[in-house]
Design an enzyme around this catalytic site. Structure first.
Site, PDB file in Angstrom:
ATOM      1  N   TYR A 162       0.849  -1.202   0.000  1.00 18.35           N
ATOM      2  CA  TYR A 162       0.000   0.000   0.000  1.00 18.35           C
ATOM      3  C   TYR A 162       0.881   1.247   0.000  1.00 18.35           C
ATOM      4  CZ  TYR A 162      -2.805   3.732   2.092  1.00 18.35           C
ATOM      5  OH  TYR A 162      -3.403   4.947   2.356  1.00 18.35           O
TER       6      TYR A 162
HETATM    7  N1  LIG Z   1      -9.401   7.670   6.077  1.00 19.35           N
HETATM    8  C1  LIG Z   1      -8.189   8.012   6.483  1.00 19.35           C
HETATM    9  O1  LIG Z   1      -7.944   8.234   7.686  1.00 19.35           O
HETATM   10  C2  LIG Z   1      -7.085   8.163   5.494  1.00 19.35           C
HETATM   11  C3  LIG Z   1      -7.349   8.159   4.118  1.00 19.35           C
HETATM   12  N2  LIG Z   1      -6.315   8.298   3.227  1.00 19.35           N
HETATM   13  C4  LIG Z   1      -6.600   8.302   1.790  1.00 19.35           C
HETATM   14  O2  LIG Z   1      -7.687   9.192   1.528  1.00 19.35           O
HETATM   15  C5  LIG Z   1      -8.547   8.609   0.525  1.00 19.35           C
HETATM   16  C6  LIG Z   1      -9.958   8.486   1.081  1.00 19.35           C
HETATM   17  O3  LIG Z   1      -9.888   7.702   2.276  1.00 19.35           O
HETATM   18  P1  LIG Z   1     -11.208   6.910   2.755  1.00 19.35           P
HETATM   19  O4  LIG Z   1     -12.403   7.763   2.531  1.00 19.35           O
HETATM   20  O5  LIG Z   1     -10.943   6.341   4.098  1.00 19.35           O
HETATM   21  O6  LIG Z   1     -11.225   5.759   1.678  1.00 19.35           O
HETATM   22  P2  LIG Z   1     -11.970   4.331   1.705  1.00 19.35           P
HETATM   23  O7  LIG Z   1     -11.107   3.320   2.374  1.00 19.35           O
HETATM   24  O8  LIG Z   1     -13.356   4.557   2.186  1.00 19.35           O
HETATM   25  O9  LIG Z   1     -11.948   3.993   0.141  1.00 19.35           O
HETATM   26  C7  LIG Z   1     -12.630   4.839  -0.759  1.00 19.35           C
HETATM   27  C8  LIG Z   1     -13.299   3.992  -1.778  1.00 19.35           C
HETATM   28  O10 LIG Z   1     -12.333   3.356  -2.616  1.00 19.35           O
HETATM   29  C9  LIG Z   1     -13.039   2.339  -3.288  1.00 19.35           C
HETATM   30  N3  LIG Z   1     -12.163   1.296  -3.822  1.00 19.35           N
HETATM   31  C10 LIG Z   1     -11.339   0.479  -3.144  1.00 19.35           C
HETATM   32  N4  LIG Z   1     -10.762  -0.404  -3.996  1.00 19.35           N
HETATM   33  C11 LIG Z   1     -11.254  -0.128  -5.239  1.00 19.35           C
HETATM   34  C12 LIG Z   1     -11.066  -0.677  -6.531  1.00 19.35           C
HETATM   35  N5  LIG Z   1     -10.253  -1.718  -6.723  1.00 19.35           N
HETATM   36  N6  LIG Z   1     -11.743  -0.134  -7.566  1.00 19.35           N
HETATM   37  C13 LIG Z   1     -12.588   0.914  -7.373  1.00 19.35           C
HETATM   38  N7  LIG Z   1     -12.812   1.491  -6.172  1.00 19.35           N
HETATM   39  C14 LIG Z   1     -12.153   0.963  -5.122  1.00 19.35           C
HETATM   40  C15 LIG Z   1     -14.041   1.762  -2.297  1.00 19.35           C
HETATM   41  O11 LIG Z   1     -15.221   1.554  -3.028  1.00 19.35           O
HETATM   42  P3  LIG Z   1     -16.483   0.693  -2.532  1.00 19.35           P
HETATM   43  O12 LIG Z   1     -16.656   1.029  -1.079  1.00 19.35           O
HETATM   44  O13 LIG Z   1     -17.581   1.232  -3.403  1.00 19.35           O
HETATM   45  O14 LIG Z   1     -16.141  -0.753  -2.778  1.00 19.35           O
HETATM   46  C16 LIG Z   1     -14.144   2.839  -1.220  1.00 19.35           C
HETATM   47  O15 LIG Z   1     -15.440   3.288  -0.974  1.00 19.35           O
HETATM   48  C17 LIG Z   1      -7.914   7.274   0.140  1.00 19.35           C
HETATM   49  O16 LIG Z   1      -7.139   7.420  -1.026  1.00 19.35           O
HETATM   50  C18 LIG Z   1      -7.041   6.939   1.336  1.00 19.35           C
HETATM   51  O17 LIG Z   1      -5.933   6.098   0.985  1.00 19.35           O
HETATM   52  C19 LIG Z   1      -5.008   8.382   3.637  1.00 19.35           C
HETATM   53  C20 LIG Z   1      -4.705   8.372   4.976  1.00 19.35           C
HETATM   54  C21 LIG Z   1      -5.729   8.309   5.988  1.00 19.35           C
HETATM   55  N1  LIG Z   2      -8.180   3.635   1.546  1.00 17.51           N
HETATM   56  C1  LIG Z   2      -7.861   3.918   2.814  1.00 17.51           C
HETATM   57  N2  LIG Z   2      -6.606   4.282   3.131  1.00 17.51           N
HETATM   58  C2  LIG Z   2      -6.295   4.541   4.427  1.00 17.51           C
HETATM   59  C3  LIG Z   2      -7.242   4.452   5.436  1.00 17.51           C
HETATM   60  C4  LIG Z   2      -8.572   4.075   5.074  1.00 17.51           C
HETATM   61  O1  LIG Z   2      -9.471   3.985   5.926  1.00 17.51           O
HETATM   62  N3  LIG Z   2      -8.822   3.824   3.762  1.00 17.51           N
HETATM   63  N4  LIG Z   2      -6.940   4.715   6.737  1.00 17.51           N
HETATM   64  C5  LIG Z   2      -5.703   4.996   7.107  1.00 17.51           C
HETATM   65  C6  LIG Z   2      -5.448   5.210   8.587  1.00 17.51           C
HETATM   66  O2  LIG Z   2      -6.326   6.196   9.073  1.00 17.51           O
HETATM   67  C7  LIG Z   2      -4.057   5.646   8.951  1.00 17.51           C
HETATM   68  O3  LIG Z   2      -3.798   6.859   8.314  1.00 17.51           O
HETATM   69  C8  LIG Z   2      -3.952   5.856  10.461  1.00 17.51           C
HETATM   70  O4  LIG Z   2      -4.188   4.685  11.120  1.00 17.51           O
HETATM   71  C9  LIG Z   2      -4.581   5.066   6.119  1.00 17.51           C
HETATM   72  N5  LIG Z   2      -5.045   4.881   4.757  1.00 17.51           N
END
Ligand SMILES: NC(=O)C1=CN([C@@H]2O[C@H](COP(=O)(O)OP(=O)(O)OC[C@H]3O[C@@H](n4cnc5c(N)ncnc54)[C@H](OP(=O)(O)O)[C@@H]3O)[C@@H](O)[C@H]2O)C=CC1
Ligand SMILES: Nc1nc2c(c(=O)[nH]1)N=C([C@H](O)[C@@H](O)CO)CN2
Length: 235
Positions: free
Chosen positions: A147
Site C-alpha cells: 500500500y
Molecule cells: N481515512 C483516512 O484516515 C485516510 C485516508 N487516506 C486516503 O484518503 C482517501 C480516502 O480515504 P477513505 O475515505 O478512508 O477511503 P476508503 O477506504 O473509504 O476507500 C474509498 C473507496 O475506494 C473504493 N475502492 C477500493 N478499492 C477499489 C477498486 N479496486 N476499484 C474501485 N474502487 C475501489 C471503495 O469503493 P467501494 O466502497 O464502493 O467498494 C471505497 O469506498 C484514500 O485514497 C485513502 O488512501 C489516507 C490516509 C488516511
Molecule cells: N483507503 C484507505 N486508506 C487509508 C485508510 C482508510 O481507511 N482507507 N486509513 C488509514 C489510517 O487512518 C491511517 O492513516 C492511520 O491509522 C490510512 N489509509
C-alpha cells in the site's frame, strides 16, 4: 455549462463527503463506486452521475474509461480518491497484494489521467488533478508495505503529470494521516493512533473536503503534496 468533477471511490467516507460538498455548491459531479450502497442512490438523486468502476484489473479500468469518455467531453477536475488499505497477511499471496495496490493506486490514476488529458484541457483552465496519497509515503509502513509503495508511486505521478500538463492543468497530492477511523478499529488501536499526531484528534472528513476545495480554488499550486496529518511528522 460547468464541467463536472470526477471523484473516484465516492461511495463512502471522504469521497462521498467531497461529492456531496461539490453538489451543494452546484458543481456537477461524476462519481465512481464499486460497492452499491444507499449513499450511491442518494448521490444520484442529488444530481451526481454515478458510474460503477472496479480498478483492480486492466479490463475494469478500460471499461470505466470507455464509459466516462462517452458521458462527457470536458472535466473541471479529477480526484483520484479510490483506495484499498490492504495489509500484508499470512493468507494473502504478496503478489496479489502488490498487484491490487498498484492497480487501484497507480495504474488507474495513470491510465485515467492520460485518457482524460483532452477533457481536462477542453474548458476553462487551469483545471486540476488531485491524487489522494498518504503520510505513510514519508515513513513507510511495516504492515501495509505494498500500500505504502503504491502511494509513493502515486506521489511521483503528481510530479510527472504536473510537468506534462502545466499550465493548463494543475496536478497535486493531498497526503492525509488519520482522518477517519474505520468502524472495526478497536479502542486500543484508536487510542494508539490518536497519540501519533501533535493534534491528537480524529478530525473527520471535513478537513479533507476543505483541503480539496482549497487546492481547486488556488491557481498557482502545482506539483506539490499538501500534508493533512495533524503534525504527525514532528512526533
Ligand atoms: N481515512 C483516512 O484516515 C485516510 C485516508 N487516506 C486516503 O484518503 C482517501 C480516502 O480515504 P477513505 O475515505 O478512508 O477511503 P476508503 O477506504 O473509504 O476507500 C474509498 C473507496 O475506494 C473504493 N475502492 C477500493 N478499492 C477499489 C477498486 N479496486 N476499484 C474501485 N474502487 C475501489 C471503495 O469503493 P467501494 O466502497 O464502493 O467498494 C471505497 O469506498 C484514500 O485514497 C485513502 O488512501 C489516507 C490516509 C488516511
Ligand atoms: N483507503 C484507505 N486508506 C487509508 C485508510 C482508510 O481507511 N482507507 N486509513 C488509514 C489510517 O487512518 C491511517 O492513516 C492511520 O491509522 C490510512 N489509509
Amino acid at each position: 455549462m460547468t464541467a463536472p468533477i470526477l471523484i473516484t471511490g465516492a461511495g463512502q467516507r471522504i469521497g462521498l463527503a467531497f461529492a456531496q460538498a461539490c453538489l451543494a455548491k452546484g458543481q456537477p459531479v461524476i462519481a465512481t463506486y464499486r460497492t452499491y450502497r444507499p449513499a450511491v442512490d442518494a448521490l444520484q438523486k442529488a444530481g451526481a452521475d454515478c458510474i460503477y468502476a472496479d480498478f483492480a484489473t486492466d479490463a475494469g479500468i478500460n471499461a470505466f474509461i470507455a464509459t466516462l469518455t462517452k458521458k462527457t467531453d470536458c472535466l473541471r477536475a479529477i480526484v483520484h480518491n479510490a483506495s484499498d488499505w490492504m495489509p500484508e497477511s499470512d493468507d494473502t499471496d504478496p503478489t496479489d497484494v502488490m498487484n491490487a495496490m498498484l492497480h487501484v493506486h497507480v495504474m488507474a490514476p495513470y491510465r485515467i489521467n492520460l485518457a482524460c488529458r483532452g477533457l481536462l484541457e477542453n474548458g476553462n483552465t487551469p483545471t486540476d488533478i488531485i491524487h489522494m496519497t498518504d503520510y505513510v509515503v514519508e515513513k513507510g509502513s511495516a504492515k501495509h508495505i505494498a500500500y505504502a509503495a503504491s502511494k509513493a508511486a502515486l506521489t511521483n505521478l503528481t510530479l510527472s503529470f504536473s510537468r506534462l500538463l502545466a499550465p493548463r492543468v494543475k496536478v497535486n497530492s493531498v497526503a492525509p494521516s488519520l482522518i477517519m477511523f474505520n468502524k472495526n478499529d478497536d479502542v486500543a488501536y484508536r487510542e494508539k493512533t490518536l497519540k501519533k499526531s501533535l493534534m491528537g484528534i480524529e478530525p473527520g472528513v471535513d478537513v479533507a473536503v476543505q483541503t480539496l476545495l482549497f487546492v481547486l480554488d488556488n491557481p498557482y499550486i502545482t506539483g506539490r503534496t499538501l500534508s493533512l496529518d495533524g503534525g504527525r511528522h514532528l512526533m
